[in-house]
Design an enzyme around this catalytic site. Structure first.
Site, PDB file in Angstrom:
ATOM      1  N   SER A 136       0.841  -1.140   0.194  1.00 20.36           N
ATOM      2  CA  SER A 136      -0.060  -0.103  -0.114  1.00 20.36           C
ATOM      3  C   SER A 136       0.895   1.095   0.106  1.00 20.36           C
ATOM      4  CB  SER A 136      -1.010   0.104   1.384  1.00 20.36           C
ATOM      5  OG  SER A 136      -1.986   1.035   1.143  1.00 20.36           O
ATOM      6  N   HIS A 137       0.644   2.074   1.235  1.00 17.58           N
ATOM      7  CA  HIS A 137       1.339   3.421   1.142  1.00 17.58           C
ATOM      8  C   HIS A 137       2.753   3.337   1.509  1.00 17.58           C
ATOM      9  CE1 HIS A 137      -1.243   2.585   4.429  1.00 17.58           C
ATOM     10  NE2 HIS A 137      -0.180   3.095   5.074  1.00 17.58           N
ATOM     11  N   ASP A 301      -2.284   6.556  -3.432  1.00 14.52           N
ATOM     12  CA  ASP A 301      -1.302   5.895  -2.758  1.00 14.52           C
ATOM     13  C   ASP A 301      -0.658   4.967  -3.729  1.00 14.52           C
ATOM     14  OD1 ASP A 301      -3.128   4.051  -2.631  1.00 14.52           O
ATOM     15  OD2 ASP A 301      -2.372   3.507  -0.794  1.00 14.52           O
ATOM     16  N   ASP A 303      -0.964   1.594  -3.878  1.00 12.63           N
ATOM     17  CA  ASP A 303      -1.688   0.763  -4.897  1.00 12.63           C
ATOM     18  C   ASP A 303      -2.916   1.385  -5.410  1.00 12.63           C
ATOM     19  OD1 ASP A 303      -2.416   0.819  -2.168  1.00 12.63           O
ATOM     20  OD2 ASP A 303      -3.575  -1.006  -2.110  1.00 12.63           O
ATOM     21  N   ASP A 305      -5.552   2.919  -3.909  1.00  9.27           N
ATOM     22  CA  ASP A 305      -6.926   2.730  -3.260  1.00  9.27           C
ATOM     23  C   ASP A 305      -7.186   4.169  -2.255  1.00  9.27           C
ATOM     24  OD1 ASP A 305      -5.136   2.115  -1.261  1.00  9.27           O
ATOM     25  OD2 ASP A 305      -6.170   0.239  -0.710  1.00  9.27           O
ATOM     26  N   ARG A 306      -6.112   4.780  -1.955  1.00 12.75           N
ATOM     27  CA  ARG A 306      -6.471   6.018  -1.190  1.00 12.75           C
ATOM     28  C   ARG A 306      -6.357   7.341  -2.137  1.00 12.75           C
ATOM     29  NH1 ARG A 306      -2.844   5.829   4.544  1.00 12.75           N
ATOM     30  NH2 ARG A 306      -3.956   3.903   5.230  1.00 12.75           N
ATOM     31  N   THR A 369     -12.684   0.781  12.236  1.00 15.69           N
ATOM     32  CA  THR A 369     -11.723   1.099  11.292  1.00 15.69           C
ATOM     33  C   THR A 369     -11.704  -0.082  10.432  1.00 15.69           C
ATOM     34  OG1 THR A 369     -10.948   2.868  12.478  1.00 15.69           O
ATOM     35  CG2 THR A 369      -9.304   1.853  10.979  1.00 15.69           C
ATOM     36  N   GLU A 388     -13.258   6.735   5.009  1.00 18.74           N
ATOM     37  CA  GLU A 388     -12.657   6.629   6.437  1.00 18.74           C
ATOM     38  C   GLU A 388     -11.715   8.125   6.276  1.00 18.74           C
ATOM     39  OE1 GLU A 388     -11.628   2.838   8.045  1.00 18.74           O
ATOM     40  OE2 GLU A 388     -11.076   2.508   5.852  1.00 18.74           O
ATOM     41  N   SER A 390      -9.020   8.070   6.859  1.00 15.58           N
ATOM     42  CA  SER A 390      -7.483   7.677   6.629  1.00 15.58           C
ATOM     43  C   SER A 390      -7.307   7.940   5.127  1.00 15.58           C
ATOM     44  CB  SER A 390      -7.072   6.151   7.092  1.00 15.58           C
ATOM     45  OG  SER A 390      -8.122   5.308   6.694  1.00 15.58           O
ATOM     46  N   LYS A 401     -11.483   0.352  -1.166  1.00 12.30           N
ATOM     47  CA  LYS A 401     -11.623   1.864  -1.655  1.00 12.30           C
ATOM     48  C   LYS A 401     -10.914   2.072  -2.614  1.00 12.30           C
ATOM     49  CE  LYS A 401      -7.855   2.343   1.697  1.00 12.30           C
ATOM     50  NZ  LYS A 401      -7.960   1.295   2.719  1.00 12.30           N
TER      51      LYS A 401
HETATM   52  C1  G6P Z   1      -5.534   0.699   5.840  1.00 12.30           C
HETATM   53  C2  G6P Z   1      -7.094   0.173   6.062  1.00 12.30           C
HETATM   54  C3  G6P Z   1      -8.174   1.334   6.434  1.00 12.30           C
HETATM   55  C4  G6P Z   1      -7.763   1.916   7.552  1.00 12.30           C
HETATM   56  C5  G6P Z   1      -6.329   2.429   7.664  1.00 12.30           C
HETATM   57  C6  G6P Z   1      -5.678   3.064   9.079  1.00 12.30           C
HETATM   58  O1  G6P Z   1      -5.665   1.542   4.770  1.00 12.30           O
HETATM   59  O2  G6P Z   1      -7.312  -0.310   4.771  1.00 12.30           O
HETATM   60  O3  G6P Z   1      -9.415   0.788   6.593  1.00 12.30           O
HETATM   61  O4  G6P Z   1      -8.515   3.100   7.958  1.00 12.30           O
HETATM   62  O5  G6P Z   1      -5.344   1.364   7.131  1.00 12.30           O
HETATM   63  O6  G6P Z   1      -5.758   2.070  10.048  1.00 12.30           O
HETATM   64  P1  G6P Z   1      -4.847   2.236  11.239  1.00 12.30           P
HETATM   65  O7  G6P Z   1      -5.353   0.942  12.169  1.00 12.30           O
HETATM   66  O8  G6P Z   1      -3.546   2.259  11.461  1.00 12.30           O
HETATM   67  O9  G6P Z   1      -5.560   3.328  11.993  1.00 12.30           O
HETATM   68 ZN    ZN Z   2      -3.291   1.630  -0.344  1.00  9.61          ZN
END
Ligand code: G6P
Ligand code: ZN
Length: 578
Positions: A136-137, A301, A303, A305-306, A369, A388, A390, A401
């Site tokens: 991911s990020h 990000d 991958d 999704d963000r 979350t 979310e 985040s 997402k």
């Molecule tokens: C990932 C998940 C999200 C979540 C984020 C923060 O991106 O896919 O669903 O909101 O992490 O999670 P955390 O537990 O670090 O606050």
């Molecule tokens: Zn991601």
């Protein structure tokens, strides 16, 4: 030692298939490797760990062991975010897929597939599942992170009952079933056959764009994006959306080629941190606050999704973004023209969406979350749009997402709000849209403080202390300027399957809707990360132009006092503020 290939492979000679080659399946001895515990975001470790002997192979074999017969003869997807080691990893995964009786793997060209694109691919092609190679990020490269995750048949991250099983197998694994097929050329679209095992290299934009075209009005978007009074920048942060941004924004929607920044996916993301927020997308932020700022700026990000959405000199918080998209979706986005089934947000996300749901009479859900909690609601047709804090926003077109979806949603809203504004007339900006929204619904002023790398014991003690504060608090108690409505440790009962998730975050909800929330991150890699989420509601228009930190100063003071955060952790300031 050789073992028999799965039933439908080596022994069956398929005469009609071109380039047919038989393959044998070798039984390669292996041993369990500690620490391969898989969450719903998959397994994430340092790249070097994954490159170690059998590390990746053990996990993939454990996945196939966990899926068992169910995966035999099925087709799965495979791709990733372009990070270092993905291309080598593909070849390992293909040999194990063939060796374990999977009949076909659909791979993105050059091993590319954004996370929401994989979700779309699985759904459109009715695949059994898909593997996404991404952390991911998190930064990429030989010294940084690598990751792998499995998505299941409706395009959603594999549920715990599968990830727990995978972990179980990683602890007892003794054998890898490796097919001796040659390397597959990922640079060309097309199908290669090895006996009855097939690899199809596909254009990674095809299914995803087909889905996006069902959601949005592409001709209307193109007409809007080519207006002389509109300007646009998308920053792919050298991550996977670089592979999609040119084909989407430039080729399909007519944006200028130079509106895509950092648009070449690089194995180490150019040394950056591919996370679209005010800290890590600094080049974009600098541009958006300069006198050359375009009307609209966005980033995604690693991958894809963000997302982060910006206007000229203006930041849209993810919590406001989902609320504004929900409020305008029916009018601005064809996919939602019949109305929304419902909306959902994670608990720490601000209450802006609640106000939209209330006004529009929509079913509303507050989930823990994690994107996985939205999937059940969507599969049951209870939720159309969710988000979310985040930097995750999305809808039920896929089960992840979706960063580019969020950008297209904002472009659609801008196009809709400006549809009667002639070129050169009074253009409705991103800031105008947000201000109008606040005038209608009020503003949930919001900020998140992260305290990263805190000693786990100290963080746990602070949470225990907060539990005791909750236990001794009652409605009407004063917390600084605020009067308590409720205080609890958030628990969620899934309305669809009745499953219960407890201890999802300490929350103090005040009578005017303002909130203080404490959670420990579930995604950190070293020690504990404490997240403090602060939200103060105001309908006072004078507060709309103010900086969030200024408005929140007193409630943040209250939060730090109640939690004794400094006393427990020794920290006098957060590591990151968003
Ligand atoms: C990932 C998940 C999200 C979540 C984020 C923060 O991106 O896919 O669903 O909101 O992490 O999670 P955390 O537990 O670090 O606050
Ligand atoms: Zn991601």
């Amino acid at each position: 030692q050789q073992i028999a290939a799965p039933q439908r492979s080596t022994s069956v000679k398929v005469a009609a298939v071109a380039q047919m080659e038989d393959f044998t399946v070798n039984s390669v001895p292996t041993q369990p490797i500690e620490g391969q515990k898989t969450g719903t975001s998959g397994l994430r470790k340092k790249t070097k760990v994954f490159m170690g002997d059998n590390y990746l192979a053990n996990w993939i074999q454990s996945l196939f062991n966990a899926l068992g017969e169910e995966a035999q003869g099925k087709t799965i997807g495979l791709g990733g975010d372009g990070r270092y080691f993905n291309k080598e990893a593909v070849q390992i995964i293909l040999r194990l897929a063939a060796g374990n009786g999977v009949s076909k793997v659909v791979v993105g060209k050059d091993a590319i597939m954004a996370t929401p694109a994989m979700s779309a691919l699985i759904r459109r092609r009715g695949l059994y599942g898909g593997l996404i190679m991404s952390a991911s990020h998190n930064p990429g490269g030989p010294e940084e992170d690598w990751g792998i995750k499995f998505n299941y048949s409706s395009g959603e991250p594999a549920p715990e009952k599968i990830t727990d099983k995978i972990y179980g197998f990683t602890q007892s694994i003794s054998e890898l079933k490796m097919a001796d097929i040659p390397e597959v050329d990922l640079s060309k679209v097309g199908t290669t056959q090895f006996g009855s095992f097939e690899v199809e290299v596909v254009d990674y934009t095809a299914e995803y764009f087909a889905t996006l075209k069902e959601v949005f009005d592409f001709p209307a978007l193109k007409a809007f994006m080519t207006r002389a009074d509109f300007s646009f920048v998308f920053d792919a942060l050298h991550a996977v959306t670089g592979a999609y941004a040119g084909p989407l924004f430039v080729d399909e929607l007519g944006a200028k080629a130079d509106s895509i920044h950092n648009g070449t996916p690089l194995p180490d993301f150019g040394g950056g941190h591919p996370d679209p927020n005010l800290t890590y997308a600094h080049d974009l932020v600098e541009l958006m606050w300069s006198d050359k700022a375009p009307v609209f700026g966005a980033a995604s990000d690693g991958d894809g999704d963000r997302n982060m959405v910006l206007g000229s000199h203006f930041f849209v918080t993810p919590s406001d973004s989902v609320a504004i998209i929900a409020a305008s979706a029916q009018a601005a986005i064809p996919y939602f023209k019949g109305g929304l089934k419902g909306v959902a947000r994670s608990m720490p996300t601000s209450g802006a969406l609640d106000r939209v749901a209330q006004k529009m009479g929509l079913p509303f859900y507050e989930t823990p979350t994690g994107w996985k909690f939205f999937g059940n609601l969507m599969d049951a047709d209870q939720c159309s749009i969710c988000g979310e804090e985040s930097f995750g926003t999305g809808a039920d077109h896929v089960r992840e997402k979706d960063g580019l979806w969020a950008v297209l949603a904002w472009l659609s809203i801008l196009a809709y709000k400006n549809k009667d504004v002639p070129e050169g007339g009074k253009f409705v900006s991103v800031k105008d849209i947000v201000m109008d929204h606040w005038k209608q619904f009020g503003r949930n002023v919001y900020s998140r403080y992260d305290y990263e790398g805190v000693e786990s014991e100290a963080a746990n003690k602070m949470i225990a202390h907060l539990e005791s504060v909750i236990a001794s608090s009652k409605k009407g108690d004063k917390f600084g300027e605020y009067t308590l409505e409720t205080a609890d440790n958030f628990a969620y009962t899934d309305p669809i399957d009745g499953s219960v998730a407890k201890n999802q975050g300490i929350r103090f909800v005040f009578q005017d809707g303002s909130r203080i929330i404490f959670r420990l991150s579930g995604t950190g890699s070293a020690g504990a990360t404490i997240r403090l989420y602060i939200e103060a509601y105001t309908a006072d228009e004078a507060a709309f132009e103010k900086d969030a930190q200024e408005v929140l100063k007193s409630i943040i003071g209250t939060a730090l006092e109640v939690s004794k955060l400094q006393e427990f952790t020794g920290r006098d300031k957060p590591t990151v503020i968003t």
